[in-house]
Design a protein around this motif. Structure first.
Motif, short mmCIF file in Angstrom:
data_model
loop_
_atom_site.label_atom_id
_atom_site.label_comp_id
_atom_site.label_asym_id
_atom_site.label_seq_id
_atom_site.Cartn_x
_atom_site.Cartn_y
_atom_site.Cartn_z
N ALA A 193 15.52 24.68 -87.11
CA ALA A 193 16.75 25.06 -86.40
C ALA A 193 16.85 24.32 -85.07
O ALA A 193 17.90 23.78 -84.72
CB ALA A 193 16.78 26.57 -86.18
N THR A 194 15.73 24.27 -84.35
CA THR A 194 15.71 23.53 -83.08
C THR A 194 16.14 22.10 -83.28
O THR A 194 17.02 21.59 -82.60
CB THR A 194 14.27 23.43 -82.52
OG1 THR A 194 13.62 24.65 -82.70
CG2 THR A 194 14.28 22.98 -81.09
N LEU A 195 15.48 21.47 -84.25
CA LEU A 195 15.73 20.06 -84.49
C LEU A 195 17.20 19.85 -84.89
O LEU A 195 17.86 18.92 -84.42
CB LEU A 195 14.79 19.55 -85.58
CG LEU A 195 14.91 18.08 -85.90
CD1 LEU A 195 14.66 17.23 -84.67
CD2 LEU A 195 13.93 17.70 -87.00
N ALA A 196 17.68 20.74 -85.75
CA ALA A 196 19.07 20.62 -86.21
C ALA A 196 20.01 20.61 -85.02
O ALA A 196 20.91 19.78 -84.92
CB ALA A 196 19.41 21.77 -87.15
N ILE A 197 19.76 21.52 -84.10
CA ILE A 197 20.67 21.65 -82.97
C ILE A 197 20.59 20.45 -82.03
O ILE A 197 21.61 19.86 -81.67
CB ILE A 197 20.39 22.98 -82.25
CG1 ILE A 197 20.91 24.12 -83.11
CG2 ILE A 197 21.03 23.01 -80.88
CD1 ILE A 197 20.14 25.38 -83.00
N PHE A 198 19.37 20.05 -81.68
CA PHE A 198 19.21 18.87 -80.81
C PHE A 198 19.88 17.65 -81.44
O PHE A 198 20.58 16.88 -80.80
CB PHE A 198 17.73 18.53 -80.61
CG PHE A 198 17.02 19.45 -79.68
CD1 PHE A 198 17.74 20.32 -78.87
CD2 PHE A 198 15.64 19.47 -79.61
CE1 PHE A 198 17.09 21.17 -78.00
CE2 PHE A 198 14.98 20.32 -78.75
CZ PHE A 198 15.70 21.17 -77.95
N ASN A 199 19.60 17.50 -82.73
CA ASN A 199 20.07 16.31 -83.41
C ASN A 199 21.60 16.31 -83.53
O ASN A 199 22.25 15.29 -83.35
CB ASN A 199 19.43 16.25 -84.79
CG ASN A 199 19.47 14.86 -85.34
OD1 ASN A 199 18.77 13.99 -84.86
ND2 ASN A 199 20.31 14.63 -86.33
N PHE A 200 22.14 17.48 -83.82
CA PHE A 200 23.60 17.58 -83.94
C PHE A 200 24.26 17.24 -82.62
O PHE A 200 25.20 16.44 -82.56
CB PHE A 200 23.97 19.00 -84.39
CG PHE A 200 25.42 19.14 -84.75
CD1 PHE A 200 25.84 18.90 -86.05
CD2 PHE A 200 26.35 19.50 -83.80
CE1 PHE A 200 27.18 19.01 -86.39
CE2 PHE A 200 27.70 19.62 -84.13
CZ PHE A 200 28.10 19.38 -85.43
#
Lengths: 273, 296, 416
Positions: A193-200
C-alpha cells in the motif's frame, strides 16, 4: 504535577495548531484564489468577495482536462500495478534466495536511485523511436515499470517474513511463484500500500519525461497540460491557482480515502527501511 | 544440493525480465551519458559527437556558475536536512504526548507532501512576493516589521526555497518519527520515571538513542532528496534561471539548462556524472556510518 | 499472359497511389490560443489550395518549447517547419538544424520587397536566409490612463522624452508609510523587454552603440553605455519607481493596475485588450536629445533538415512557409493575434491606428540585435542589473563586467 501537565498540554496544542495553520494556509490560499475574479486577485483579502467559477470554466474550455485527467489516471495506475508486481517479486528473490551475484545485483539496483532523470530522458526518447513506441501510453510509462526504491522497500519487509512459513509451503508442494503470490504478497500488504501510494503520486506529478515523449494533446498528462497555461505574456495568477487546485484535488481525495494506509505505510517505510 | 541448484535457477528466472529492464532503461542510458561526457555533443546537431577527452570536466570545474551551483547544492543539504530532521523530530515528540486530535494533526502536516511540487512552488512564489502583493510581506508589515526581499534577495532566496522544501517534506518525516516513537516500549520510560528521571532526561537517555537508526535513515533519504532538488528552484525563480545572480541554482538545474537551453549535452553529461559521484559517495559514507554506529 | 496483366495492374496501382499520395508536413509552434487558431485557419485554406499536401500542426507550452525541440532532434523526428525566435537562429543554423530557404521560392528580391529591412539581416547567416516572419514586434510605452488621472497627469499627454518619463514615473509611484513601493510608476524588468530597451534604445540615445557594425564586438562598455546603464539602474536604486519582479513581473503588474507605465512589445497588446478593467494608452518610446531608437524583433518560421529525406516534403514545406508569410496570412494574423505585419506596405495601413501606430512608427527607426545566444546575452544584462540593485556594485563596473562576459559569448560563437 497534574496541573503543570495540563498547562504544558495546552501549550503543545496551541503550538501544533499554529503549525497546522502554517501547513494548511498555502492550500487555502490556492483554492480560495481560484474562485477570485481577475480584478480581485491582488487584493489581499483571504476570502473572495465576489466568488466566481469563471476561472474553472476558462480552464476547462481551453483545455482537454477530462482527457488529461484520464491519461494521468491510466499512466499512474498501470505503472503502479507493474511496480507492485515486479518490485515485490525482485524484493522476494533478494530477500529469500541465495545465489551468486546477489550482492552485486542489489548494489546495482540501489545505484539507480542516484541517477538524475534529466540525463536519462534523451536516451529513453531515442529508444522510444527505435522501438516504434511513439504516441502511446506505453512510451510514457515504460521507464517507471520497475523502481529501485520499491525493490529496496519491499526487500526490507519480505526479509521479516519467517522462513519456516515458506519452507512449510515448499514441503506441501507449492511452487516458488505460488509461495510468492499466495504467501508473501498477502503478508506484506501494508508495504504494498505504501509503495502504491508513493508511486502513484510520483507518476501523477511527473513532468519532464511526459512532456518530451508526448506530441498530441490527447496523450498529455495533467502536469504537461497545465504547463500550457504558462505563457509568454501576463501571468494570470487566478488561472495558475485554478490549474494548481485542479491538479491537487484528485490527490487530496486519493489521500483522504487512503489516509490510514498511507500513514501506516509511511511509518513502516521509515522503521523497516 | 539439488534443491539449492533449483532455487538458484528459480532466482535467476525471476530476475531475468527485471534485469533486462534495468540494463536497457537505466544502465545503458547511464553508460551512454558517461560516454557523452567525453564528447562535444550538441543536441541540435545530432551528427556532431567528437571525443574531447576531459575537456568538459575541465570546463565545469573552472566554470564559476557550476562551482556556484555545486556550493548551493551543498548549502541546500547542510541547511535543509538538519532543519527538516530536528523540526520533525521535535513535532513528533510533541504529537506523541497528546491523545486527542493526533490523527488530525498528522493528516494536516502530511498534506504538502502529497501535493504536486509545481503547484506548491507557485503558491510559495506568491507568498514570497514583495509588497504590495506578497502575502508574507503584508503580514510582516502589518505586524510592524520591515518588508523582506525573500526570493528577490541574493542572501535570502536560498533559505526561502529551503523553507518551502522543509514545509513539503516535514509531514513525511513527522509521521515516520512518530511511528518510531510509538514503538519504544512504554515501560522503559516508566522505569526511568520511577528512577527519578525528569522528562528531558528520559528523552535524552532513552528516546533519542532508540530512535537513532530511523533518524540516520531519514538523514540519508533527505540528503539524496536535497542533493537532487530541482522543481521548486526552477518554478520559484524568475524565468526558471535559479536567480537572482545564480543564488538558488543547483546542480540539477545547471544540468537541465545545459541540456535543454544551451543544448550542450557534453557539459550536461559531465555535470551529471559529477552529481552521481557525489550522491554515491555521500550515501556510501552515511550507510557505512550507520552500520558501524548502530549495527543497522 | 496472366503475369503481364498482373504487372500492368500493379504498375497502374503504384502510379495512381503515387499521384494521389499526400505529402505530410509537420509544423510546430508554441501554444498561444489565438496563434494556434489562426494557423489552423491558414492550414485549412492551404490544404484546399494544395490538395496533395497535409499539414500537421502541433503546439507546446511556451516555457518548454526549446526542450521539446531539442529532444526531438536525436531521433530525427520533430517538425519540418518550426516557429523560432530570431535570436535562436544562429544556434539552430550553427548546428545545421535549419536549411536555407529554397532559392526558387524565396529569391533575394522577394525578401527585400516583402519584408521590413531589419528582417533580412536577422534571418541571414553566412549569406543565406533561413527563415521568415509573419509578424514583427517593436517596443512602445504603455500607460494606464486612470492612474494618470489619479496622479493629476493628463492621460492624453504621455511622456515624450526620458526626462519626462522619469518625472512622470516619480509622480505615479506610490509608497506606504514605511517607504515601500506599492504602485510602480514605471515597470523595471530587465529579463522581459528591459534588456532590449537598455541595449538597443538607451545606449543609442545616450550617444553610444551596443555593438560594432559587424556585430563581433560589444561596445556598450563606453562612457555613453555607462551613462545609459546608470540611468536605467537608477530607476530602481535612486528613484525607486519600480524594481524587478514587482507583482511577479512588469507586464503582470501593469495588467493588474499596480504599475502605471510599461515599456513592452506589441505582443502584449492582445492581453491588455482582453482586460476590460484596464483603461490604457500607448505611445512611442520616449526620446532623448531628439534621438529616437527602437528595438524590432520577431518570431519566424524556418524549414528543418527533416525535409531533406524527401524532395516532395521540401517543396511542400517551402510552399507552406510562403503561404503563412504571405500578406493575406499577415492580415489574418493581425486581426486574430494582434501582431504587426512583417510587410511594410501592409503595415503602413495601420500607421494612424491609435494602438498599432506607435509601434509602426518605432519600426521605422528600429534596430534588431543579432543574438548568437539569446538566453546567455539576456542574462548578462539581467545579472548586471542585479549586481547593482542587489549587491550595490557601481553601474559602470557592472556593465563593463557584462560586456566582458558577452564578448566571450560572441567570441566563442564566431570562433575567435
Amino acid at each position: 504535577m497534574l496541573k503543570s501537565d495540563k498547562r504544558i498540554n495546552i501549550i503543545i496544542y496551541i503550538f501544533l495548531g499554529i503549525l497546522a495553520f502554517f501547513m494548511i494556509f498555502p492550500f487555502l490560499w490556492m483554492v480560495l484564489s481560484s474562485f477570485k475574479p481577475s480584478w480581485e486577485i491582488f487584493q489581499m483579502n483571504i476570502f473572495p468577495q465576489s466568488p466566481t467559477f469563471d476561472n474553472y470554466s476558462y480552464v476547462l474550455e481551453y483545455s482537454n482536462m477530462g482527457r488529461w485527467f484520464l491519461n494521468s489516471l491510466i499512466v499512474a495506475g498501470a505503472s503502479t500495478l507493474s511496480v507492485l508486481f515486479f518490485d515485490s517479486l525482485i524484493g522476494y528473490v533478494l530477500a529469500k534466495f541465495e545465489f551468486p551475484g546477489k550482492k552485486l545485483i542489489f548494489a546495482l539496483i540501489m545505484s539507480t536511485l542516484m541517477i538524475p532523470t534529466e540525463m536519462l530522458v534523451i536516451p529513453w526518447y531515442v529508444m522510444v523511436d527505435n522501438f516504434g513506441w511513439a504516441d502511446s501510453y506505453w512510451s510514457i510509462m515504460f521507464p517507471g515499470m520497475i523502481t529501485g526504491f520499491g525493490i529496496f522497500l519491499l526487500k526490507q519487509f519480505i526479509t521479516t517474513v519467517p522462513n519456516d512459513l515458506l519452507d512449510a509451503a515448499r514441503i506441501d508442494g507449492v511452487t516458488e511463484f505460488g509461495i510468492y503470490w499466495k504467501i508473501v504478497l498477502p503478508l506484506v500488504k501494508p508495504a504494498l500500500a505504501t509503495l502504491a501510494i508513493f508511486n502513484f503520486i510520483g507518476n501523477w506529478n511527473a513532468f519532464l519525461w511526459p512532456l518530451i515523449v508526448t506530441s498530441s494533446s490527447s496523450l498529455y498528462t495533467m502536469p504537461v497540460g497545465l504547463a500550457f497555461f504558462s505563457s509568454e505574456n501576463v501571468t494570470q495568477w487566478e488561472i495558475v491557482m485554478t490549474g494548481a487546485t485542479i491538479s491537487t484535488i484528485p490527490l487530496i481525495i486519493f489521500f483522504l480515502i487512503f489516509q490510514k494506509q498511507i500513514i501506516k505505510g509511511i511509518a513502516r517505510s521509515g522503521i523497516k527501511g | 544440493m539439488k534443491l539449492r541448484k533449483k532455487r538458484i535457477v528459480t532466482a535467476y528466472a525471476f530476475l531475468t525480465i527485471p534485469m533486462i529492464f534495468f540494463i536497457v532503461v537505466r544502465f545503458w542510458p547511464m553508460i551512454y551519458s558517461f560516454w557523452m561526457s567525453f564528447t562535444d555533443w550538441n543536441l541540435l546537431s545530432n551528427a556532431q559527437k567528437n571525443f574531447v577527452g576531459l575537456a568538459n570536466y575541465q570546463h565545469i570545474f573552472t566554470n564559476e556558475t557550476f562551482i556556484k551551483s555545486l556550493c548551493n547544492t551543498f548549502a541546500y543539504v547542510l541547511v535543509g536536512v538538519p532543519i527538516t530532521i530536528i523540526l520533525s523530530l521535535f513535532i513528533a515528540i510533541l504529537l506523541n504526548r497528546i491523545i486527542k486530535a493526533q490523527g488530525l494533526f498528522r493528516l494536516i502536516y502530511l498534506m504538502p507532501y502529497i501535493t504536486p511540487i509545481v503547484a506548491v512552488s507557485w503558491v510559495w512564489r506568491w507568498i514570497y512576493q514583495p509588497l504590495p502583493t506578497g502575502i508574507l510581506n503584508n503580514l510582516l508589515v502589518s505586524m510592524g516589521f520591515e518588508a523582506q526581499g525573500f526570493l528577490n534577495s541574493t542572501t535570502q532566496a536560498l533559505i526561502s526555497v529551503v523553507i518551502t522544501t522543509v514545509w513539503m517534506n516535514l509531514g513525511y518525516c513527522v509521521v515516520i518519527f512518530l511511528a518510531g516513537l510509538q514503538t519504544i516500549p512504554q515501560n522503559l520510560i516508566e522505569a526511568a520515571k520511577i528512577d527519578g528521571a525528569n522528562r528531558r532526561q528520559s528523552a535524552m537517555k532513552i528516546t533519542i538513542p532508540l530512535l537513532n537508526p530511523i533518524v540516520l535513515f531519514m538523514i540519508v533519504m533527505q540528503s539524496i532528496s536535497f542533493l537532487r532538488i530541482f522543481t521548486q528552484v526552477y518554478n520559484m525563480s524568475s524565468q526558471g534561471t535559479g536567480g537572482p545572480l545564480n543564488s538558488t541554482k543547483t546542480i540539477v538545474l545547471y544540468i537541465y539548462q545545459k541540456a535543454f537551453v544551451d543544448y550542450d549535452m557534453g557539459i550536461a553529461s559531465s555535470a551529471s556524472v559529477v552529481l552521481f559521484a557525489i550522491i554515491m559517495i555521500i550515501t556510501f559514507l552515511q550507510f557505512k556510518f550507520v552500520k558501524k554506529d548502530v549495527g543497522y | 499472359m496472366k503475369k503481364v496483366l498482373f504487372l500492368l495492374v500493379l504498375v497502374s496501382v503504384l502510379l495512381v497511389t503515387g499521384l494521389f499520395a499526400k505529402t505530410t508536413i509537420t509544423y510546430w509552434q508554441y501554444f498561444y490560443q489565438t496563434k494556434k487558431d489562426t494557423i489552423n485557419e491558414l492550414i485549412k485554406e492551404f490544404e484546399k489550395e494544395n490538395p496533395d499536401i497535409k499539414v500537421v500542426h502541433e503546439t507546446f507550452p511556451y516555457a518548454d518549447f526549446g526542450t521539446k525541440v531539442a529532444s526531438s532532434i536525436p531521433i530525427g523526428k520533430g517538425p519540418d517547419i518550426i516557429a523560432l525566435y530570431y535570436g535562436w537562429l544562429p544556434s539552430y543554423v550553427g548546428a545545421d538544424y535549419l536549411i536555407p530557404l529554397p532559392e526558387e521560392y524565396f529569391p533575394d528580391e522577394y525578401i527585400d520587397e516583402n519584408f521590413f529591412s531589419f528582417v533580412k539581416p536577422g534571418v541571414t547567416y553566412e549569406g543565406n536566409a533561413y527563415a521568415l516572419p509573419t509578424a514583427v514586434r517593436a517596443l512602445a510605452l504603455f500607460y494606464n490612463k486612470k492612474l494618470f488621472e489619479d496622479a493629476g497627469l493628463d492621460p492624453d499627454n504621455p511622456p515624450a522624452t526620458l526626462d519626462e518619463l522619469l518625472d512622470y514615473a516619480q509622480k505615479l509611484s506610490k509608497y506606504d508609510n514605511k517607504g515601500n513601493l506599492i504602485q510602480e510608476g514605471l515597470g523595471v524588468q530587465p529579463n522581459n523587454q528591459g534588456h532590449h530597451w537598455f541595449r538597443e534604445i538607451l545606449v543609442r540615445q545616450f550617444g553610444g552603440t551596443p555593438y560594432s557594425d559587424d556585430g563581433y564586438e560589444v561596445t556598450y562598455d563606453s562612457p555613453e553605455g555607462h551613462a545609459a546603464f546608470e540611468w536605467y539602474t537608477e530607476l530602481t536604486t535612486k528613484y525607486n519607481v519600480g524594481f524587478p519582479n514587482f507583482v511577479t513581473d512588469d507586464r503582470t503588474a501593469f495588467n493588474a493596475q499596480k504599475s502605471a507605465m510599461l515599456v513592452d512589445g506589441s505582443f502584449a497588446i492582445g492581453n491588455f485588450l482582453k482586460n476590460k478593467a484596464l483603461d490604457w494608452g500607448v505611445t512611442t518610446i520616449p526620446s532623448k536629445d531628439g534621438i529616437e531608437a527602437n528595438f524590432a524583433s520577431f518570431w519566424c518560421h524556418g524549414i528543418t533538415k527533416n525535409v531533406l529525406s524527401d524532395p516532395a516534403k521540401e517543396e511542400a514545406a517551402a510552399k507552406f512557409l510562403k503561404f503563412i508569410t504571405s500578406p493575406s496570412a499577415m492580415k489574418l494574423w493581425l486581426e486574430n493575434v494582434g501582431e504587426l505585419p512583417a510587410n511594410p506596405e501592409l503595415a503602413a495601413e495601420y500607421n494612424d491606428d491609435p494602438i498599432y501606430g506607435p509601434f509602426l512608427q518605432g519600426l521605422s527607426y528600429a534596430n534588431s540585435t543579432f543574438f548568437v545566444d539569446e538566453t546567455a546575452q539576456r542574462n548578462v544584462i539581467v545579472d548586471a542589473f542585479d549586481r547593482v540593485y542587489l549587491e550595490g556594485e557601481a553601474p559602470d563596473v557592472s556593465i563593463d563586467e557584462a560586456a566582458e562576459i558577452e564578448q566571450a559569448v560572441l567570441d566563442e560563437f564566431y570562433g575567435k
